[in-house]
Design a protein around this motif. Structure first.
Motif, PDB file in Angstrom:
ATOM      1  N   LYS A 208       0.845  -1.200   0.000  1.00 27.74           N
ATOM      2  CA  LYS A 208       0.000   0.000   0.000  1.00 27.74           C
ATOM      3  C   LYS A 208       0.873   1.241   0.000  1.00 27.74           C
ATOM      4  O   LYS A 208       1.994   1.229   0.488  1.00 27.74           O
ATOM      5  CB  LYS A 208      -0.890   0.028   1.248  1.00 27.74           C
ATOM      6  CG  LYS A 208      -1.943  -1.039   1.287  1.00 27.74           C
ATOM      7  CD  LYS A 208      -3.075  -0.693   0.380  1.00 27.74           C
ATOM      8  CE  LYS A 208      -4.220  -1.682   0.541  1.00 27.74           C
ATOM      9  NZ  LYS A 208      -5.344  -1.352  -0.295  1.00 27.74           N
TER      10      LYS A 208
ATOM     11  N   LEU B 278      -3.495   8.712  10.762  1.00 24.00           N
ATOM     12  CA  LEU B 278      -4.413   7.759  10.140  1.00 24.00           C
ATOM     13  C   LEU B 278      -5.840   7.987  10.641  1.00 24.00           C
ATOM     14  O   LEU B 278      -6.791   7.985   9.855  1.00 24.00           O
ATOM     15  CB  LEU B 278      -3.973   6.324  10.433  1.00 24.00           C
ATOM     16  CG  LEU B 278      -2.690   5.848   9.765  1.00 24.00           C
ATOM     17  CD1 LEU B 278      -2.361   4.419  10.209  1.00 24.00           C
ATOM     18  CD2 LEU B 278      -2.783   5.925   8.252  1.00 24.00           C
TER      19      LEU B 278
ATOM     20  N   HIS C  17      -7.870  10.565   9.012  1.00 22.52           N
ATOM     21  CA  HIS C  17      -8.336  10.210   7.665  1.00 22.52           C
ATOM     22  C   HIS C  17      -9.358   9.076   7.710  1.00 22.52           C
ATOM     23  O   HIS C  17      -9.562   8.374   6.705  1.00 22.52           O
ATOM     24  CB  HIS C  17      -7.152   9.825   6.779  1.00 22.52           C
ATOM     25  CG  HIS C  17      -6.247  10.979   6.477  1.00 22.52           C
ATOM     26  ND1 HIS C  17      -6.565  11.969   5.574  1.00 22.52           N
ATOM     27  CD2 HIS C  17      -5.045  11.316   6.998  1.00 22.52           C
ATOM     28  CE1 HIS C  17      -5.592  12.859   5.540  1.00 22.52           C
ATOM     29  NE2 HIS C  17      -4.665  12.492   6.392  1.00 22.52           N
ATOM     30  N   GLY C  18      -9.979   8.863   8.869  1.00 22.45           N
ATOM     31  CA  GLY C  18     -11.063   7.892   8.972  1.00 22.45           C
ATOM     32  C   GLY C  18     -10.674   6.490   9.381  1.00 22.45           C
ATOM     33  O   GLY C  18     -11.530   5.609   9.407  1.00 22.45           O
ATOM     34  N   TYR C  19      -9.417   6.252   9.702  1.00 28.02           N
ATOM     35  CA  TYR C  19      -8.989   4.941  10.178  1.00 28.02           C
ATOM     36  C   TYR C  19      -9.228   4.858  11.681  1.00 28.02           C
ATOM     37  O   TYR C  19      -9.223   5.873  12.382  1.00 28.02           O
ATOM     38  CB  TYR C  19      -7.507   4.709   9.897  1.00 28.02           C
ATOM     39  CG  TYR C  19      -7.167   4.594   8.430  1.00 28.02           C
ATOM     40  CD1 TYR C  19      -7.028   3.346   7.823  1.00 28.02           C
ATOM     41  CD2 TYR C  19      -6.992   5.724   7.638  1.00 28.02           C
ATOM     42  CE1 TYR C  19      -6.724   3.233   6.470  1.00 28.02           C
ATOM     43  CE2 TYR C  19      -6.690   5.628   6.296  1.00 28.02           C
ATOM     44  CZ  TYR C  19      -6.562   4.387   5.718  1.00 28.02           C
ATOM     45  OH  TYR C  19      -6.263   4.285   4.391  1.00 28.02           O
ATOM     46  N   THR C  20      -9.452   3.645  12.171  1.00 30.32           N
ATOM     47  CA  THR C  20      -9.532   3.417  13.610  1.00 30.32           C
ATOM     48  C   THR C  20      -8.469   2.406  13.989  1.00 30.32           C
ATOM     49  O   THR C  20      -8.039   1.604  13.146  1.00 30.32           O
ATOM     50  CB  THR C  20     -10.917   2.880  14.026  1.00 30.32           C
ATOM     51  OG1 THR C  20     -11.187   1.678  13.305  1.00 30.32           O
ATOM     52  CG2 THR C  20     -12.004   3.903  13.743  1.00 30.32           C
ATOM     53  N   TYR C  21      -8.037   2.448  15.238  1.00 32.14           N
ATOM     54  CA  TYR C  21      -7.046   1.474  15.687  1.00 32.14           C
ATOM     55  C   TYR C  21      -7.375   0.986  17.083  1.00 32.14           C
ATOM     56  O   TYR C  21      -7.997   1.679  17.879  1.00 32.14           O
ATOM     57  CB  TYR C  21      -5.627   2.022  15.614  1.00 32.14           C
ATOM     58  CG  TYR C  21      -5.336   3.216  16.491  1.00 32.14           C
ATOM     59  CD1 TYR C  21      -4.842   3.049  17.780  1.00 32.14           C
ATOM     60  CD2 TYR C  21      -5.535   4.502  16.018  1.00 32.14           C
ATOM     61  CE1 TYR C  21      -4.563   4.147  18.580  1.00 32.14           C
ATOM     62  CE2 TYR C  21      -5.253   5.607  16.805  1.00 32.14           C
ATOM     63  CZ  TYR C  21      -4.764   5.422  18.085  1.00 32.14           C
ATOM     64  OH  TYR C  21      -4.497   6.503  18.870  1.00 32.14           O
TER      65      TYR C  21
ATOM     66  N   TYR D  80      -7.912  -0.282  11.238  1.00 31.46           N
ATOM     67  CA  TYR D  80      -9.036  -0.614  10.374  1.00 31.46           C
ATOM     68  C   TYR D  80      -9.497   0.595   9.576  1.00 31.46           C
ATOM     69  O   TYR D  80      -9.389   1.729  10.027  1.00 31.46           O
ATOM     70  CB  TYR D  80     -10.237  -1.096  11.212  1.00 31.46           C
ATOM     71  CG  TYR D  80      -9.997  -2.379  11.937  1.00 31.46           C
ATOM     72  CD1 TYR D  80     -10.349  -3.595  11.361  1.00 31.46           C
ATOM     73  CD2 TYR D  80      -9.418  -2.385  13.200  1.00 31.46           C
ATOM     74  CE1 TYR D  80     -10.140  -4.791  12.034  1.00 31.46           C
ATOM     75  CE2 TYR D  80      -9.201  -3.577  13.880  1.00 31.46           C
ATOM     76  CZ  TYR D  80      -9.563  -4.776  13.300  1.00 31.46           C
ATOM     77  OH  TYR D  80      -9.346  -5.944  13.957  1.00 31.46           O
ATOM     78  N   LYS D  81     -10.032   0.329   8.390  1.00 30.26           N
ATOM     79  CA  LYS D  81     -10.744   1.335   7.591  1.00 30.26           C
ATOM     80  C   LYS D  81     -12.076   0.705   7.206  1.00 30.26           C
ATOM     81  O   LYS D  81     -12.102  -0.359   6.561  1.00 30.26           O
ATOM     82  CB  LYS D  81      -9.934   1.710   6.343  1.00 30.26           C
ATOM     83  CG  LYS D  81     -10.616   2.712   5.439  1.00 30.26           C
ATOM     84  CD  LYS D  81     -10.589   4.117   6.012  1.00 30.26           C
ATOM     85  CE  LYS D  81     -11.066   5.094   4.969  1.00 30.26           C
ATOM     86  NZ  LYS D  81     -10.743   6.451   5.270  1.00 30.26           N
ATOM     87  N   ASP D  82     -13.181   1.303   7.640  1.00 30.07           N
ATOM     88  CA  ASP D  82     -14.518   0.766   7.367  1.00 30.07           C
ATOM     89  C   ASP D  82     -14.634  -0.699   7.776  1.00 30.07           C
ATOM     90  O   ASP D  82     -15.089  -1.548   7.013  1.00 30.07           O
ATOM     91  CB  ASP D  82     -14.882   0.933   5.887  1.00 30.07           C
ATOM     92  CG  ASP D  82     -14.869   2.385   5.453  1.00 30.07           C
ATOM     93  OD1 ASP D  82     -15.253   3.252   6.254  1.00 30.07           O
ATOM     94  OD2 ASP D  82     -14.459   2.644   4.300  1.00 30.07           O
TER      95      ASP D  82
ATOM     96  N   ILE E 101      -6.464  -3.215   7.998  1.00 29.45           N
ATOM     97  CA  ILE E 101      -5.516  -2.641   7.047  1.00 29.45           C
ATOM     98  C   ILE E 101      -4.079  -2.892   7.484  1.00 29.45           C
ATOM     99  O   ILE E 101      -3.246  -3.308   6.690  1.00 29.45           O
ATOM    100  CB  ILE E 101      -5.743  -1.121   6.902  1.00 29.45           C
ATOM    101  CG1 ILE E 101      -7.181  -0.813   6.471  1.00 29.45           C
ATOM    102  CG2 ILE E 101      -4.731  -0.506   5.949  1.00 29.45           C
ATOM    103  CD1 ILE E 101      -7.571  -1.351   5.124  1.00 29.45           C
TER     104      ILE E 101
END
Length: 144
Positions: free
Chosen positions: A89, A110, A113-117, A127-129, A133
């Protein structure tokens, strides 16, 4: 403490997460991975050879490292990371800082930009959605 809007924080990596990379993403400085850093405000790479694109033609400001020393950002753009599942990626907005001791993936950047961890005792997942990831696991000093 940040001194100006051109400074960014990069924290000590003790106890943070590390994403291990495969051979083609190993840096020429011998780095074997990227630290998943919950305290860093930006992504940082210390090896110019890791960049697939790099802009170096202007002043990008400084970062403040764990010992409160200011270090100059030499450039910014994108690197490729080979992830835990073998997928490569592109990580964007990575700052080139040759004097930084580790390559850092900013979990807060991250998240913006909408990522969660989720960080746990033995690892970290990004994660993304709801799709996994990035994944890191702990070694002796940090998570790999």
């Amino acid at each position: 403490m940040k001194d100006s809007k051109d400074d960014a924080w990069v924290a000590n990596i003790e106890g943070e997460f590390l994403v291990t990379c495969q051979d083609e993403t190993q840096t020429s400085k011998g780095e074997k991975g990227w630290v998943l850093d919950s305290a860093a405000s930006i992504h940082v790479c210390n090896d110019k050879d890791c960049f697939v694109e790099l802009k170096e033609n202007k002043n990008y400001g400084n970062i403040v490292v764990g010992n409160n020393k200011k270090v100059k950002i030499e450039g910014v753009d994108s690197v490729h990371l080979k992830l835990h599942n073998g997928v490569v990626k592109k990580l964007r907005h990575v700052r080139y800082v040759p004097s930084c001791s580790h390559n850092l993936v900013s979990l807060s950047e991250l998240a913006s930009h909408g990522y969660t961890y989720i960080g746990q005792r033995d690892g970290c997942e990004v994660y993304k959605d709801d799709v996994l990831i990035l994944q890191g696991k702990r070694n002796e000093k940090m998570l790999l």
